[in-house]
Enzyme design. Structure first.
Site, short mmCIF file in Angstrom:
data_model
loop_
_atom_site.label_atom_id
_atom_site.label_comp_id
_atom_site.label_asym_id
_atom_site.label_seq_id
_atom_site.Cartn_x
_atom_site.Cartn_y
_atom_site.Cartn_z
N ASP A 80 -86.23 3.19 -35.01
CA ASP A 80 -87.18 2.09 -34.80
C ASP A 80 -87.97 2.22 -33.50
OD1 ASP A 80 -85.05 1.73 -33.09
OD2 ASP A 80 -84.63 -0.34 -33.63
N HIS A 81 -87.48 3.00 -32.56
CA HIS A 81 -88.16 3.05 -31.26
C HIS A 81 -89.33 4.02 -31.29
CE1 HIS A 81 -84.98 0.59 -29.74
NE2 HIS A 81 -85.43 0.66 -28.51
N ASP A 92 -77.98 -0.15 -27.29
CA ASP A 92 -79.23 -0.80 -26.95
C ASP A 92 -78.88 -2.12 -26.28
OD1 ASP A 92 -82.38 -0.62 -27.76
OD2 ASP A 92 -81.67 -2.68 -27.49
N ARG A 107 -89.34 -8.07 -22.19
CA ARG A 107 -89.41 -7.39 -20.88
C ARG A 107 -90.86 -7.15 -20.49
NH1 ARG A 107 -84.25 -3.52 -22.03
NH2 ARG A 107 -82.78 -5.10 -21.35
N SER A 136 -82.62 -1.57 -19.73
CA SER A 136 -82.21 -0.75 -20.87
C SER A 136 -80.81 -0.15 -20.71
CB SER A 136 -83.22 0.37 -21.03
OG SER A 136 -82.66 1.49 -21.63
N ARG A 145 -80.31 2.90 -21.71
CA ARG A 145 -80.51 4.35 -21.82
C ARG A 145 -79.68 5.11 -20.78
NH1 ARG A 145 -86.64 3.30 -19.84
NH2 ARG A 145 -86.38 1.87 -21.57
C1 MIC Z 1 -85.52 -1.47 -24.19
O1 MIC Z 1 -85.89 -2.49 -24.73
O2 MIC Z 1 -85.63 -1.27 -22.96
C2 MIC Z 1 -84.94 -0.37 -25.06
C3 MIC Z 1 -85.96 0.69 -25.17
O3 MIC Z 1 -84.68 -0.89 -26.34
C4 MIC Z 1 -83.65 0.14 -24.43
C5 MIC Z 1 -83.06 1.33 -25.10
C6 MIC Z 1 -83.73 2.63 -24.77
O4 MIC Z 1 -84.13 2.86 -23.63
O5 MIC Z 1 -83.81 3.46 -25.67
C7 MIC Z 1 -82.56 -0.93 -24.33
O6 MIC Z 1 -82.86 -2.09 -24.32
O7 MIC Z 1 -81.38 -0.58 -24.18
FE1 SF4 Z 2 -87.07 -2.37 -29.38
FE2 SF4 Z 2 -85.91 -2.75 -27.00
FE3 SF4 Z 2 -88.29 -3.82 -27.55
FE4 SF4 Z 2 -86.14 -4.75 -28.74
S1 SF4 Z 2 -86.58 -4.81 -26.55
S2 SF4 Z 2 -88.10 -4.31 -29.70
S3 SF4 Z 2 -84.94 -2.91 -29.02
S4 SF4 Z 2 -87.82 -1.64 -27.41
#
Ligand code: MIC
Ligand code: SF4
Length: 646
Positions: A64-65, A119, A382, A536, A538
């Protein structure tokens, strides 16, 4: 003494330790989820553990990312994820099926169970009465192999909701209120806590509304957030044709909590987070009239059927002004199919909105970067600087109602100006179509795992040395996010399976010389303020600095997931004792830490010598014995292998 809901679920899953705030517990994990951007690492790590099949009740791998497939790296990752899932007993949700949290809520979440996801917004499923926790990839890999997940027992806080939301005020405003100065929690207020929602006000909140709130509990830094599983949850599962998965999950009548907060829903008004932090909250009224270049509706926070139906009803028969670009990313293919059945898709298209595929999309910088200095209003969770892909963009966060009202005017608009409230009939029976969810192979021996050339081995740090010495490579302020440490976006996400390649982007927007400096100095230390690594999950934000030779990170405090990711990667997180210690170290200073192995074994504090300034500074590792053993072994994977040999 009565138990609260979080205690009940944790107790039922307790494998080791005692439920005492702050002390380490191990809990069994029923379900796991991964997404593509963190998932390739998870499965590479899972493969190296050497288990033939996952041991969880259910594991799902979502794509999905990064669904753009702008280059072979991305398509190769998808192929690896699909084949590895088939082999090891994991469901695979194909690109286009939707955002992991939304799909999981719809199709898999089960009240009373535990879910661990790679996540940070995994707590979304707490809206349906699960203990759902976000973690680094390696922790998820280990949980898939049947081992417990370890965490410090959180402090359980009751958030009592009273009254009901007034017209045009929504669940997003509840969580923005908690993040705001008047709600008082900020991006650090949830660290070490579980927020359990209760009180009469929860009865009128639907599951998607509850999940908007639990989703953004991640922005409070909380371990997770949870709502009881009640009649509303049963109805939701019925809509999903899964009534059999429902069980009641409630706190005891005389449940005890360590802390209680009250939110009077009647007193809330539409709120908005200003650049560049989700806790920089004001009322929409205060910033109304701000000109917008872009509005993005979607993300795991606000992309449900009811969110998009409200937006469609507001936009129906109107035209979006030419100065503003409006995108809509449905949370799932199910949402898209159901709004299409209701004719709402036509209304959105008719108004001039751009409908994107069900995925994270602009939320993670996969397209829709605003113009230079542009102002973007998003229904996301975010708004850290640069996350949108445009370093000087101004990103605001608000509800779907506020976004849609603003889409009509091109300026930030209080939805209450729309007058008579809009009613959306709840979805009675959703169109369910799981064709994009591929079940695991019946005969795994027939599955060949396909690995493209971009999928590289995960670097490991060796056992920690007794002395660490080097320069402070960077001195950072408070609340540095993982988006600062290792950004996302189209350019970078392609390399999530390749640590050497992705490490080139470390601190790219914060300090473009960092990578060269780290290489030139042959590694060194990172120095930071409070809440280092928020955001995140990550683990790349730990693995990339480790690959560049970072030896340890000193900070006033760490965000929960990032701290564990550092430990799992074998990097020592050191907490500076007292405010003054931070001021006694500058970028470029040479630091020395001696007698490390002994101190870690004995759980003692440590002294850092600032060789340049001739000062001794006290630091504490604040590690549990298990975490110290991981650092001594050189990371969690090494530690697991050692444990397996014993
Ligand atoms: C985010 O919203 O910051 C992400 C991208 O979903 C991350 C995961 C990632 O960095 O792949 C998260 O929330 O953990
Ligand atoms: Fe995707 Fe993270 Fe954004 Fe949620 S906050 S939509 S999991 S990138």
């Amino acid at each position: 003494m009565g138990k609260n809901l979080a205690q009940k679920i944790l107790q039922a899953h307790l494998v080791s330790g005692e439920l005492k705030t702050g002390s380490e517990i191990g809990i069994s994990i029923d379900q796991t989820l991964t997404q593509d951007a963190t998932g390739t690492m998870v499965y590479l790590q899972f493969e190296s553990i050497g288990i033939p099949r996952v041991k969880t009740k259910l594991s799902v791998s979502y794509v999905d990312h990064n669904t753009l497939q702008t280059s072979l790296e991305n398509s190769d990752d998808h192929l690896y994820l699909q084949t590895v899932a088939a082999r090891y007993g994991i469901y695979y949700s194909r690109p286009g099926n939707g955002i992991c949290h939304q799909v999981h809520l719809e199709r898999f979440a089960i009240p009373g169970q535990t879910l661990l996801g790679s996540d940070s917004h995994t707590p979304t499923c707490g809206g349906l009465g699960m203990i759902a926790i976000g973690a680094g990839g390696l922790d998820v890999a280990v949980a898939m192999s049947g081992s417990p997940f370890f965490l410090a027992t959180p402090r359980i806080v009751l958030v009592k909701l009273l009254g009901h939301l007034r017209p045009w005020v929504s669940a997003k405003d509840v969580i923005l209120h908690l993040l705001s100065a008047s709600g008082g929690l900020t991006v650090k207020g949830g660290v070490g806590k579980i927020f359990e929602y209760g009180g009469p006000g929860i009865r009128r909140l639907s599951i998607p509304e509850r999940s908007t709130i639990t989703n953004m509990g991640a922005e409070l830094g909380a371990t997770t957030s949870i709502f009881p599983s009640d009649e509303v949850s049963r109805q939701f599962l019925k809509t999903q044709h899964r009534e059999k998965d429902w069980i009641e999950q409630c706190p005891d009548k005389d449940a005890q909590y360590e802390e209680e907060l009250e939110v009077n829903l009647d007193s809330l008004e539409p709120l908005i987070a200003l650049p560049h932090s989700p806790d920089n909250v004001r009322t929409v009224k205060e910033v109304a009239g701000t000109r917008l270049s872009q509005i993005c509706i979607g993300s795991c926070t606000n992309s449900s059927y009811s969110d998009l139906m409200v937006v469609a009803k507001i936009l129906k028969g109107k035209t979006i002004p030419p100065e503003v670009s409006v995108t809509i990313s449905p949370g799932s293919r199910q949402v898209l199919e159901n709004i299409a059945r209701e004719g709402a898709l036509e209304d959105l298209i008719g108004a001039g909105a751009r409908v994107l595929e069900p995925a994270c999309g602009p939320c993670i910088g996969m397209g829709q970067a605003p113009p230079s200095g542009g102002v973007s209003l998003r229904t996301f969770n975010r708004n850290f600087r640069g996350r949108s892909g445009t370093p000087d963009a101004q990103v605001y966060l608000a509800s779907a109602e506020t976004a849609a009202a603003s889409a009509l005017t091109g300026v930030i608009t209080d939805p209450r100006e729309l007058g008579k409230p809009i009613k959306v009939k709840p979805l009675h029976r959703a169109i369910i179509d799981d064709k994009l969810i591929v079940p695991p192979a019946v005969d795994p021996s027939k599955v060949e795992i396909i690995r493209g050339p971009n999928i590289k081995e995960i670097p490991k740090r060796g056992p920690i040395e007794d002395t660490l010495e080097g320069e402070v490579l960077i001195k950072l302020k408070d609340n540095v996010s993982t988006d600062d440490i290792l950004p996302a976006g189209t350019k970078v996400l392609a390399f999530r399976s390749n640590i050497p390649a992705i490490s080139r982007f470390t601190f790219e927007y914060v300090d473009p010389d960092f990578v060269n400096r780290a290489k030139e100095k042959k590694g060194g230390f990172i120095l930071a303020g409070t809440n280092y690594g928020q955001g995140s999950s990550r683990e790349h934000a730990a693995l990339a600095p480790m690959h560049l030779g970072v030896k340890a990170v000193l900070a006033k405090s760490f965000a929960r997931i990032h701290r564990v990711n550092l430990i799992n990667a074998g990097l020592l997180p050191l907490v500076l004792e007292g405010e003054a210690s931070y001021d006694q170290i500058d970028q470029g200073d040479c630091l020395r830490l001696k007698g490390l192995r002994e101190a870690l074994k004995e759980g003692k504090g440590l002294t850092v010598t600032n060789v340049t300034k001739r000062k001794e500074i006290l630091v504490t590792p604040q590690l549990t014995p298990r975490e110290a053993a991981i650092i001594l072994a050189g990371g969690l994977l090494n530690h697991q292998v050692e444990a397996g040999k014993k």
